[in-house]
Design a protein around this motif. Structure first.
Motif, PDB file in Angstrom:
ATOM      1  N   SER A   1       0.843  -1.192   0.000  1.00 29.29           N
ATOM      2  CA  SER A   1       0.000   0.000   0.000  1.00 29.29           C
ATOM      3  C   SER A   1       0.877   1.239   0.000  1.00 29.29           C
ATOM      4  O   SER A   1       2.001   1.235   0.506  1.00 29.29           O
ATOM      5  N   GLU A   2       0.336   2.284  -0.588  1.00 33.21           N
ATOM      6  CA  GLU A   2       1.000   3.580  -0.622  1.00 33.21           C
ATOM      7  C   GLU A   2      -0.081   4.620  -0.389  1.00 33.21           C
ATOM      8  O   GLU A   2      -0.854   4.936  -1.295  1.00 33.21           O
ATOM      9  N   GLY A   3      -0.192   5.085   0.830  1.00 31.52           N
ATOM     10  CA  GLY A   3      -1.290   5.973   1.195  1.00 31.52           C
ATOM     11  C   GLY A   3      -2.597   5.186   1.149  1.00 31.52           C
ATOM     12  O   GLY A   3      -2.677   4.075   1.663  1.00 31.52           O
ATOM     13  N   PRO A   4      -3.622   5.725   0.501  1.00 30.24           N
ATOM     14  CA  PRO A   4      -4.890   4.996   0.411  1.00 30.24           C
ATOM     15  C   PRO A   4      -4.908   3.938  -0.681  1.00 30.24           C
ATOM     16  O   PRO A   4      -5.825   3.132  -0.762  1.00 30.24           O
ATOM     17  N   THR A   5      -3.891   3.913  -1.536  1.00 34.49           N
ATOM     18  CA  THR A   5      -3.847   2.979  -2.658  1.00 34.49           C
ATOM     19  C   THR A   5      -3.320   1.626  -2.204  1.00 34.49           C
ATOM     20  O   THR A   5      -2.257   1.526  -1.602  1.00 34.49           O
ATOM     21  N   ARG A   6      -4.062   0.591  -2.503  1.00 34.13           N
ATOM     22  CA  ARG A   6      -3.662  -0.791  -2.202  1.00 34.13           C
ATOM     23  C   ARG A   6      -3.395  -1.462  -3.534  1.00 34.13           C
ATOM     24  O   ARG A   6      -4.210  -1.369  -4.455  1.00 34.13           O
ATOM     25  N   TYR A   7      -2.265  -2.134  -3.670  1.00 33.43           N
ATOM     26  CA  TYR A   7      -1.924  -2.749  -4.955  1.00 33.43           C
ATOM     27  C   TYR A   7      -1.130  -4.030  -4.756  1.00 33.43           C
ATOM     28  O   TYR A   7      -0.603  -4.306  -3.691  1.00 33.43           O
ATOM     29  N   LEU A   8      -1.112  -4.821  -5.839  1.00 32.92           N
ATOM     30  CA  LEU A   8      -0.320  -6.053  -5.880  1.00 32.92           C
ATOM     31  C   LEU A   8       0.900  -5.812  -6.756  1.00 32.92           C
ATOM     32  O   LEU A   8       0.787  -5.243  -7.845  1.00 32.92           O
ATOM     33  N   GLU A   9       2.047  -6.246  -6.279  1.00 36.53           N
ATOM     34  CA  GLU A   9       3.269  -6.225  -7.076  1.00 36.53           C
ATOM     35  C   GLU A   9       3.494  -7.659  -7.523  1.00 36.53           C
ATOM     36  O   GLU A   9       3.709  -8.546  -6.707  1.00 36.53           O
ATOM     37  N   VAL A  10       3.418  -7.899  -8.832  1.00 36.11           N
ATOM     38  CA  VAL A  10       3.399  -9.245  -9.395  1.00 36.11           C
ATOM     39  C   VAL A  10       4.644  -9.458 -10.257  1.00 36.11           C
ATOM     40  O   VAL A  10       4.993  -8.601 -11.072  1.00 36.11           O
ATOM     41  N   TYR A  11       5.278 -10.612 -10.070  1.00 39.90           N
ATOM     42  CA  TYR A  11       6.482 -10.952 -10.836  1.00 39.90           C
ATOM     43  C   TYR A  11       6.206 -12.145 -11.726  1.00 39.90           C
ATOM     44  O   TYR A  11       5.676 -13.162 -11.274  1.00 39.90           O
TER      45      TYR A  11
END
Length: 155
Positions: A91-101
């Motif tokens: 997460s970065e502030g209110p943004t939630r995300y997936l880091e996919v490889y």
């Protein structure tokens, strides 16, 4: 009430433009040929962040939050793209995300083109590539620009 009015075979503006959405900025993203009627919304991820290692894709998952939590998003990712070898929820502030490889040798993986479908949320999330770690990001706020008069002298 209007049973005598013949039905038109013409599409509405929304129906006509929905099938022809083309990104002018990101030409590497191509629309898919398969038609999925369960998906009613498409979200293109825009996260400007470097990854922990090269070749990562970022998925913004905040749009599917009412229906999916982080682990359920990862389960959907593994179901749809079994050749993904690593995934991190961040997460970065209110943004939630997936880091996919994804393994570079795996040519059959079409994660960038097809994205990730969330059937319960009727949503498809298309990823963006992580930027190079040496890239410099500048946050520009238009509200803090200096004012100039018409003759281009400072006010």
């Amino acid at each position: 009430m209007f049973s005598s009015v013949p039905k038109s075979n013409n599409k509405t503006y929304a129906e006509a433009t929905r099938a022809t959405n083309v990104s002018l900025l990101h030409t590497d993203i191509t629309p898919t040929q398969q038609e999925n009627t369960d998906i009613t919304r498409i979200h293109q991820t825009r996260i400007y962040r470097s990854s922990r290692s090269a070749g990562a894709f970022l998925f913004d998952i905040i749009s599917c939050k009412p229906h999916y939590y982080d682990q359920k998003c990862m389960v959907e990712l593994k179901k749809q793209h079994p050749n993904v070898h690593a995934c991190i929820a961040l997460s970065e502030g209110p943004t939630r995300y997936l880091e996919v490889y994804v393994t570079p040798a795996n040519v059959s993986n079409d994660i960038q083109r097809n994205g990730l479908n969330f059937p319960d949320a009727h949503l498809r999330v298309l990823p963006c590539k992580a930027i190079n770690e040496r890239a410099q990001i500048i946050n520009l706020k238009l509200s803090h620009l200096r004012k100039y008069s018409t003759d281009l002298k400072r006010v």
